[in-house]
Each structure stands twice: as C-alpha cells, then as structure tokens.
Write an enzyme that holds these catalytic residues in place. Structure first.
Site, PDB file in Angstrom:
ATOM      1  N   LYS A 114       0.821  -1.219   0.000  1.00  0.00           N
ATOM      2  CA  LYS A 114       0.000   0.000   0.000  1.00  0.00           C
ATOM      3  C   LYS A 114       0.853   1.267   0.000  1.00  0.00           C
ATOM      4  CE  LYS A 114      -4.228  -1.990   1.737  1.00  0.00           C
ATOM      5  NZ  LYS A 114      -3.826  -3.406   1.982  1.00  0.00           N
TER       6      LYS A 114
HETATM    7  C1  LIG Z   1      -4.516  -4.507   1.368  1.00  0.00           C
HETATM    8  C2  LIG Z   1      -3.801  -5.798   1.280  1.00  0.00           C
HETATM    9  C3  LIG Z   1      -4.232  -6.833   0.408  1.00  0.00           C
HETATM   10  C4  LIG Z   1      -5.457  -6.691  -0.463  1.00  0.00           C
HETATM   11  O1  LIG Z   1      -5.277  -5.755  -1.501  1.00  0.00           O
HETATM   12  P1  LIG Z   1      -6.543  -5.134  -2.275  1.00  0.00           P
HETATM   13  O2  LIG Z   1      -5.994  -4.050  -3.117  1.00  0.00           O
HETATM   14  O3  LIG Z   1      -7.451  -4.616  -1.193  1.00  0.00           O
HETATM   15  O4  LIG Z   1      -7.174  -6.226  -3.041  1.00  0.00           O
HETATM   16  C5  LIG Z   1      -3.483  -7.985   0.348  1.00  0.00           C
HETATM   17  N1  LIG Z   1      -2.396  -8.162   1.125  1.00  0.00           N
HETATM   18  C6  LIG Z   1      -1.957  -7.202   1.977  1.00  0.00           C
HETATM   19  C7  LIG Z   1      -0.762  -7.473   2.810  1.00  0.00           C
HETATM   20  C8  LIG Z   1      -2.636  -5.987   2.097  1.00  0.00           C
HETATM   21  O5  LIG Z   1      -2.208  -5.049   2.954  1.00  0.00           O
END
Ligand SMILES: *Cc1c(COP(=O)(O)O)cnc(C)c1O
Length: 469
Positions: A114
């Site tokens: 993220k």
């Molecule tokens: C947010 C997240 C996901 C999911 O990603 P999306 O974009 O919401 O599908 C998967 N793994 C981790 C470690 C995350 O922080």
C-alpha cells in the site's frame, strides 16, 4: 483525461471531472466511483528500458492532465527513491525458479504494497492542496495496514491532518507500534474502545454530519481513491519488463485480493495493452470474489459473516473497487450499473446475464481460494524449496497461482507484505521468527503517542474540533 462516475452522476458538480477533483473528492454524488473516460495505450518498446520513476511518469501523465509534466516529474522523483523503498528498482523481481517469480512491492516504510500508492498520494495531495489554497483533514479507520501506510505517507505534509481510528488493544504489537510511535504534529492516533467495525461506524457518522464535514474540510484516503489504483498500474509494467525478454511474450500474474484494488490495477494495465494473459485472483476464506468469478453470481457478505483469518488484510466483506470492473463488463452503461447496485441494496446480490458473464470470462480473470492450512503449507513449501520467507497474504496468491501455472508461460506472484508484519503465522508455519528490517528492530520499545476514546462519534468530533484549523 477526464473522469466519469460508474453510475452516471456528477463528480465535484461536473459530468466529467479532471484528475485533481477525483483525487480530493473520492465518491461521486450518486455513490458511484470515478473511472477514466478511456484507457491510454501502452508504448511497450519505449517504456521497457525506463527506470521506475521514469516509467511512472509516462504512465501517470497519461491519466493526469491538470498537473504540469515538470511538477508531476518532481513529485514522482521525490516519491520513488532508494531511501524510501530500499532499492533503486523500487519493485524488484525475485526469481524462485525459472518461470516462477515474486514481484516485491512491499519494501516501503510500512512493509506492505500500500506504500507504493499512498506515498505518491501524500505528495499529490500536498501539491494540489497548496495550489488551490485548501486544507484537508483526513478521517479514517484502520484495522492495521491501511492506517499505517496513510500515516507514513501524510506525516509532515503541509495542509493535511490525519485522524486515524483504530480498535484499542486489538492490533498486533508490531502494527500498533508502527502507527503509535509516530509523533508528527499533524498525525493523531485515536484508540477507540471497540472493534474495527465500531471505528468504521464512527467515521461514517462523523462524515455523515454534512455541516461538520464541510466546516472542517473532512476527506478520506480510502481504497476507492482512483489515484491509488493508478499508482499501482506502474509495477505491473515494471514486473513484466523484468520477467520477459521481448514485448509480446505472455505473462500470468497472481494477486491476493481484498478490496480488489491491486488486481484492478493489473486489469487496467492489460487494457492498456500489457500482454498479461491470466489475472489470477486469490481470496482467503472470505471467498466472495472466487464465487463470483466461478459462477457470475455476486453475493457480498455482511461484516458478521466475514471470517477473521490469518491473512487479515483480505478479510473484506465487500470489495470496494469491484464496481469499477463491472462497469467495464456491462459496456460502461450507467443505467445497467444503477440497476445492479439497486438489486444489491435490495436483495444482497446480483447474477450477471449470460452475455455479461461471457465478457467476464473473456477478460482474463481466473480465481481460487486459500485457507489457513494452505497458507501454512505454502509458506513452508516456498521456504524449504527456495529458502525464501513469504507472508501469509503472498502465500494465498502463490497457492492459487500455482494451481493455474502452465509450462511456457511465466508466473509472477505479487508479494503484498513482508513476513515481519505477520510473525505469529510465520512462527506457526516455520517455527522461526521472520527477520525485521533494521529500522523496526526495537519499535515496540519506543514511546507511543495515542489518545484512548470511547466508541462514540461525539467524543471523536470534540477531539477533532479542538485541533482543527
Ligand atoms: C490490502 C492488502 C491486500 C489486499 O489488496 P486489495 O488491493 O485490497 O485487493 C493484500 N495483502 C496485503 C498485505 C494488504 O495489505
């Protein structure tokens, strides 16, 4: 590039809006999501040799036409640096064996993918707010990952304050320390005496107070922000160029999915002309999307029906970005979209017509699910075979990816977090503690800054009022 709502309504008072409006506004007036009017064409030959920031500039500048190119370049160059992402490649590829690799997108400040989008978002926000003489107060709720990514992205930024609600004593010691050790004057950690759902309800209640929202310039940085999807498109190109030798060669990608943001970025990259063959979507025990891709029946669950799993960042009851994908599948017809989302509100689900389901099947998506046992087994298997530790979310992707793996087509699995963030599950799988990057070595021992508040919107509003501009 202009942006339109998936349900045909106005964005910032306009039928179609420029990028900056979409960046700051979030939802369209009709509850729909913003989408670019069209997808720009990729220029694979020109883009293949580029560095991460240079590639990012080429891609992002095609989605953003209301920030001058030199300003955009400065923003991107200060975002994607070796200091922040620990390598000049930003998102390096790690080969496990010929034809099987990891796309490492989790080397930012909070050790999850993220950061790639939110670090850029922080700098875009600062630029646009300053240009327009505006300020914003970001109110959010987090169960761990998103909140810390947002705080690390917004810390010290001019014109921005962050009020992040988290469930008191319900996060891992590491996650809590990651957020609460920040002491920047524009970051406020509010530990709410309740669950994550209580935190979300408070955010909704405060945001629903239109007078308060307007007076105090409330905003959000949630997963539906288009700019986050846009920023994530870049690493699919980078990964493709790293794994293939020639443009045109096919590549499969496997993506562990919660809110459908990360895999939507892969889908957009494919629409732009990146030769991705299969988009392999992995869910955990919360398998709404696996059910959808297999049956054409979309039936989101309630928060009560959502399991708490050992890949917690994928414990999502309703995938917020999914609407963007369906918009394309129904031929971008906002009347059909309004109808489907009315069915969703009334009956809790919808089933696609045969024609639309065929389009879904032709779009390259395939899916599978992974459980706690699969996760442990995959973590063990990858460690034994290659000496590489992967986190539980990545393991979900690798597990499902391998089920679809075919000789002759390389498979790239997205690593969405570092194992250090989820030590308990790693210890269960391997009997050893995952290594931590140096900067986090003693984080639990450092002083923490947070305010405990009751699960009450009034208390949160009172706290905010005292600190707002
Ligand atoms: C947010 C997240 C996901 C999911 O990603 P999306 O974009 O919401 O599908 C998967 N793994 C981790 C470690 C995350 O922080």
């Amino acid at each position: 590039m202009r942006y339109i709502s998936t349900r045909g309504g106005l964005i910032g008072g306009q039928v179609s809006a420029p990028f900056s409006t979409v960046l700051l506004e979030g939802l369209a007036s009709d509850g729909g999501l913003s989408m670019p009017e069209s997808y720009p064409r990729a220029e694979l030959d020109a883009w293949r040799p580029l560095s991460y920031p240079a590639l990012c500039l080429e891609i992002v500048s095609r989605f953003v036409d209301d920030i001058p190119r030199d300003a955009l370049k400065a923003i991107i160059d200060k975002t994607y640096t070796q200091e922040i992402f620990s390598s000049a490649e930003i998102t390096p590829v790690r080969e496990l064996e010929p034809g099987l690799s990891l796309l490492c997108v989790s080397n930012g400040p909070t050790l999850a993918f993220k950061d790639i989008a939110l670090q850029l978002l922080g700098n875009l926000f600062e630029y646009v707010l300053e240009r327009e003489g505006r300020v914003i107060n970001i109110l959010g709720a987090t169960s761990g990952d998103t909140g810390s990514s947002a705080e690390y992205a917004m810390r010290g930024k001019r014109g921005i304050k962050v009020f992040m609600l988290s469930p008191h004593k319900r996060m891992s010691a590491f996650q809590q320390a990651q957020m609460y050790t920040l002491d920047d004057p524009n970051i406020f950690n509010l530990a709410i005496e309740g669950t994550f759902d209580c935190c979300q309800d408070i955010v909704k209640a405060v945001g629903g107070d239109t007078a308060f929202k307007k007076q105090y310039h409330l905003g959000a940085v949630n997963s539906i922000n288009w700019a986050r999807v846009m920023a994530q498109i870049v690493y699919y190109f980078k990964g493709y160029f790293a794994v293939t030798r020639k443009n045109g060669e096919p590549l499969d990608v496997a993506v562990p999915t919660g809110n459908f943001g990360n895999i939507l970025a892969a889908y957009v990259a494919k629409q732009m002309g990146l030769p991705l063959r299969r988009l392999i979507l992995a869910t955990n025990e919360n398998d709404v999307l696996d059910e959808f891709f297999k049956s054409g029946h979309y039936r989101p669950r309630s928060p009560e029906e959502t399991h708490a799993t050992s890949s917690p960042s994928m414990d999502i009851s309703k995938a917020s970005n999914f609407e963007r994908y369906i918009f394309d599948c129904v031929g971008r017809d906002s009347t059909v979209m309004r109808d489907l989302w009315a069915q969703l509100a009334q009956h809790g689900g919808f089933k696609l017509t045969e024609q639309v389901h065929q389009r879904v099947q032709a779009s390259g998506f395939v899916s599978g699910r992974s459980t706690h046992i699969d996760r442990l087994q995959t973590i063990r298997d990858i460690y034994c075979r290659y000496g590489v530790m992967i986190d539980p979310h990545t393991a979900d992707g690798v597990k499902v990816g391998q089920e679809y793996r075919e000789t002759g087509v390389p498979l790239l699995c997205v690593e969405t977090a570092l194992p250090a963030k989820f030590a308990v599950t790693i210890e269960e799988a391997l009997g050893k503690t995952p290594p931590r990057p140096e900067i986090y070595a003693d984080i639990e021992q450092r002083p923490q800054h947070y305010k405990v508040l009751p699960a009450d919107a009034g208390a949160v509003k009172a706290f905010m009022r005292e600190r707002l501009i």
